[in-house]
Scaffold this motif. Structure first.
Motif, PDB file in Angstrom:
ATOM      1  N   VAL A   1      13.053  76.323  52.052  1.00 26.39           N
ATOM      2  CA  VAL A   1      11.875  76.677  52.846  1.00 26.39           C
ATOM      3  C   VAL A   1      11.892  75.917  54.165  1.00 26.39           C
ATOM      4  O   VAL A   1      12.529  74.871  54.299  1.00 26.39           O
ATOM      5  CB  VAL A   1      10.564  76.365  52.089  1.00 26.39           C
ATOM      6  N   ILE A   2      11.171  76.458  55.138  1.00 29.78           N
ATOM      7  CA  ILE A   2      11.107  75.807  56.435  1.00 29.78           C
ATOM      8  C   ILE A   2      10.146  74.622  56.382  1.00 29.78           C
ATOM      9  O   ILE A   2       9.356  74.470  55.450  1.00 29.78           O
ATOM     10  CB  ILE A   2      10.676  76.784  57.553  1.00 29.78           C
ATOM     11  N   THR A   3      10.225  73.808  57.412  1.00 29.10           N
ATOM     12  CA  THR A   3       9.307  72.686  57.538  1.00 29.10           C
ATOM     13  C   THR A   3       7.885  73.185  57.772  1.00 29.10           C
ATOM     14  O   THR A   3       7.651  74.347  58.087  1.00 29.10           O
ATOM     15  CB  THR A   3       9.754  71.776  58.697  1.00 29.10           C
ATOM     16  N   GLY A   4       6.903  72.325  57.591  1.00 30.74           N
ATOM     17  CA  GLY A   4       5.513  72.674  57.875  1.00 30.74           C
ATOM     18  C   GLY A   4       4.952  73.720  56.941  1.00 30.74           C
ATOM     19  O   GLY A   4       4.903  73.501  55.726  1.00 30.74           O
TER      20      GLY A   4
ATOM     21  N   HIS B   1       5.194  69.657  68.201  1.00 32.88           N
ATOM     22  CA  HIS B   1       6.344  70.525  67.976  1.00 32.88           C
ATOM     23  C   HIS B   1       6.002  71.608  66.949  1.00 32.88           C
ATOM     24  O   HIS B   1       5.095  71.450  66.115  1.00 32.88           O
ATOM     25  CB  HIS B   1       7.540  69.708  67.480  1.00 32.88           C
ATOM     26  N   LEU B   2       6.737  72.711  67.010  1.00 32.81           N
ATOM     27  CA  LEU B   2       6.515  73.815  66.076  1.00 32.81           C
ATOM     28  C   LEU B   2       6.630  73.324  64.628  1.00 32.81           C
ATOM     29  O   LEU B   2       7.565  72.606  64.267  1.00 32.81           O
ATOM     30  CB  LEU B   2       7.566  74.911  66.333  1.00 32.81           C
ATOM     31  N   HIS B   3       5.660  73.708  63.795  1.00 35.41           N
ATOM     32  CA  HIS B   3       5.641  73.397  62.360  1.00 35.41           C
ATOM     33  C   HIS B   3       5.521  71.906  62.077  1.00 35.41           C
ATOM     34  O   HIS B   3       5.895  71.435  60.997  1.00 35.41           O
ATOM     35  CB  HIS B   3       6.890  73.935  61.647  1.00 35.41           C
ATOM     36  N   GLU B   4       5.020  71.140  63.008  1.00 37.96           N
ATOM     37  CA  GLU B   4       4.970  69.685  62.838  1.00 37.96           C
ATOM     38  C   GLU B   4       3.874  69.272  61.864  1.00 37.96           C
ATOM     39  O   GLU B   4       2.770  69.814  61.869  1.00 37.96           O
ATOM     40  CB  GLU B   4       4.710  69.028  64.202  1.00 37.96           C
ATOM     41  N   LEU B   5       4.194  68.298  61.023  1.00 35.14           N
ATOM     42  CA  LEU B   5       3.218  67.652  60.153  1.00 35.14           C
ATOM     43  C   LEU B   5       3.208  66.158  60.478  1.00 35.14           C
ATOM     44  O   LEU B   5       4.231  65.607  60.886  1.00 35.14           O
ATOM     45  CB  LEU B   5       3.583  67.844  58.681  1.00 35.14           C
ATOM     46  N   PRO B   6       2.085  65.478  60.258  1.00 34.95           N
ATOM     47  CA  PRO B   6       2.052  64.045  60.554  1.00 34.95           C
ATOM     48  C   PRO B   6       3.071  63.240  59.754  1.00 34.95           C
ATOM     49  O   PRO B   6       3.724  62.347  60.287  1.00 34.95           O
ATOM     50  CB  PRO B   6       0.621  63.640  60.188  1.00 34.95           C
ATOM     51  N   ASP B   7       3.194  63.576  58.459  1.00 35.87           N
ATOM     52  CA  ASP B   7       4.132  62.837  57.598  1.00 35.87           C
ATOM     53  C   ASP B   7       4.520  63.761  56.449  1.00 35.87           C
ATOM     54  O   ASP B   7       3.948  63.694  55.368  1.00 35.87           O
ATOM     55  CB  ASP B   7       3.489  61.554  57.076  1.00 35.87           C
ATOM     56  N   GLN B   8       5.489  64.638  56.692  1.00 34.92           N
ATOM     57  CA  GLN B   8       5.858  65.641  55.689  1.00 34.92           C
ATOM     58  C   GLN B   8       6.351  64.997  54.406  1.00 34.92           C
ATOM     59  O   GLN B   8       5.949  65.381  53.312  1.00 34.92           O
ATOM     60  CB  GLN B   8       6.927  66.573  56.282  1.00 34.92           C
TER      61      GLN B   8
END
Length: 526
Positions: free
Chosen positions: A70-73, A111-118
């Motif tokens: 799966v992709i990030t975010g 940034h695209l699909h960014e999370l603070p702390d994935q």
């Protein structure tokens, strides 16, 4: 040059992975670089949650880890629900995701699909989450994941690879063996457990999902001791039509009476979760005093202390226990009578309405012997979790216990059908739950997964409506309008039947199975 993305595919092949469920995106393009040239089949769901549920169904049906890309975010957050279900039910699942470039992580630059702390987020649901920062780490972390799957209580594992790391050189790396196996049963504990078994006069066995691949030694031990065997929802099929089998929920009063009367209880692969043992929330379940527990997980054994705790795979522990006990007459001569009385009382306890719903599940079993029935949270599944005897070990599973994710059934059934292509696979879902993952019909068609989707259409969330009424709450929000499921199936090019009740279900199932294609059967319920 071999990239990290290409090396990932090669290493997964080396660990025996033959199927990956996922939706590619700009953050995972490089993970797909070597996939077309590999022997790994890729299945595209219509939603990342479906990818996770497909991996879950694949793992439960095959006994091998299910894998999702799966992709990030949002791709990863969409998968969290499926990972939560896998964690609750001890299902081996590997989720590989992308993550943004290393230099951007944690900086909140938009940034695209960014999370603070994935990774920090995933550590809350996965058994562990690992970020690959250089090519040489990849073999070790995969070996760690597959060793965990085979040596302890499994669940979801997450590995993330930053987009800048995916394209790095990975020449010369090779798979590290994951040779770890489950712990051997402690000899002293087996000796003491055997002594208690021989001395018992009213022994009882509780078998959960952890015992579903230990059918033969479980039956032999039950026969040697004359012990009734109560199977939880995930243990159904282990004692099909056996005189000592009690395919009834431990939450039912007659089953709890059987447990209270036993002078020894052997619990094999069951965590004593409330959705199995106290589903009515009345605190009626009491942990047996003279208890032998067998579980592969040290954490589970610690949560429910027993007189004797044996940390081992259920099959190995039961084999060792049988060898220590030796041959001889059953300890309890009245075991079949105790089991029969409990079966009769438990069936009566569920009442006529639930009995009728359970008969729908029996109709599926009898029409397609040896089938895998994957359930969603719908009335016949709830009913059968209370009382139902399946004819295939591990062939009855659903999300109506534990985590309880609605919409689980359709994608999980697709995963199961791809894992065990020779077995009939039936998804039993409701009109409400099916709408959570309805587009996965397209994934079934793409993958040529011959799932028979049986839709129990009572035009709403009737189980929740009943709960509201029982609590004196005026029902609100429990009547979402269902679509015409047959027309939707036909829109995908999938054949469909509509039945009024279960009278023609057996014939419809047989016709659907004969086609070898996905099929929808809608049952309208008054």
């Amino acid at each position: 040059m071999t990239t990290v993305g290409e090396a990932l595919i090669t290493l997964l092949e080396a660990h025996g992975v033959d199927t990956v469920f996922g939706i590619p995106g700009v953050h995972t393009v490089e993970l797909y670089r070597g996939l077309a040239r590999s022997k790994i089949r890729h299945v595209t769901p219509r939603h990342e949650q479906g990818a996770g549920f497909m991996a879950d169904g694949y793992a439960r049906a095959s006994g091998r880890p299910g894998v999702a890309f799966v992709i990030t975010g949002p791709g990863l957050t969409n998968t969290i629900t499926a990972m939560g279900q896998a964690r609750a039910d001890s299902v081996p699942m590997l989720v590989v995701s992308g993550v943004n470039a290393t230099a951007t992580l944690g900086k909140g630059l938009g940034h695209l699909h960014e999370l603070p702390d994935q990774r920090g987020m995933m550590e809350k649901v996965a058994l562990f989450s690992y970020r690959v920062t250089e090519a040489g780490e990849l073999p070790g972390v995969l070996a760690r994941a597959f060793a965990l799957f085979s040596s302890s209580r499994p669940g979801p594992v997450h590995i993330e690879i930053p987009t800048d790391i995916m394209v790095n050189p990975a020449d010369g790396i090779s798979a590290m063996p994951a040779n770890a196996g489950p712990p051997e049963p402690d000899a002293a504990a087996i000796t003491e457990a055997a002594r208690l078994c021989v001395a018992a006069r009213r022994p009882l066995i509780l078998a959960g999902g952890g015992a579903k691949r230990a059918e033969a030694p479980l039956q032999r031990l039950a026969e040697r001791l004359g012990a009734p065997v109560v199977t939880t929802a995930n243990g159904r099929g282990l004692m099909f039509s056996h005189p000592l089998g009690v395919p009834a929920s431990p939450s039912l009063t007659p089953v709890q009476a059987l447990m209270a009367d036993a002078d020894l209880v052997i619990a094999a692969g069951t965590e004593f979760g409330p959705t199995d043992y106290d589903m009515y929330g009345d605190d009626s379940f009491v942990l047996p005093a003279n208890l032998i527990r067998i579980d592969i997980g040290a954490d589970q054994l610690a949560r429910r202390p027993a007189r004797i705790s044996i940390r081992a795979d259920c099959r190995a522990a039961l084999d060792a226990l049988l060898a220590e006990i030796g041959k001889g007459q059953a300890s309890s001569a009245d075991g079949p009578a105790r089991a029969a009385a409990t079966r009769e009382a438990a069936f009566a306890a569920i009442g006529p309405a639930i009995q009728a719903q359970m008969r729908a599940v029996e109709a599926i079993r009898d029409a397609l012997p040896g089938s895998i029935i994957v359930g969603d949270s719908t009335q016949p599944v709830y009913a059968a979790n209370l009382y139902y005897d399946h004819d295939r070990p591990g062939g009855w599973f659903n999300a109506a216990t534990g985590f309880g994710a609605l919409g689980y059934g359709p994608p999980a059934a697709i995963g199961a059908a791809l894992a065990v292509p020779d077995a009939p696979v039936v998804c039993l879902t409701g009109d409400g739950g099916f709408q959570f993952t309805l587009p996965e019909l397209g994934a079934a068609l793409d993958a040529a997964a011959p799932v028979i989707f049986v839709v129990w259409n009572n035009r709403g969330y009737r189980e929740i409506e009943t709960s509201m009424l029982d609590a004196g709450v005026e029902p609100v929000g429990v009547s979402p309008a269902p679509p015409d499921f047959c027309k939707l199936a036909e829109a995908y090019g999938i054949a469909a039947d509509r039945l009024a009740g279960i009278g023609g279900l057996a014939d419809a199932l047989k016709r659907a199975r004969a086609t070898g294609l996905p099929h929808v059967i809608e049952i309208t319920v008054d």
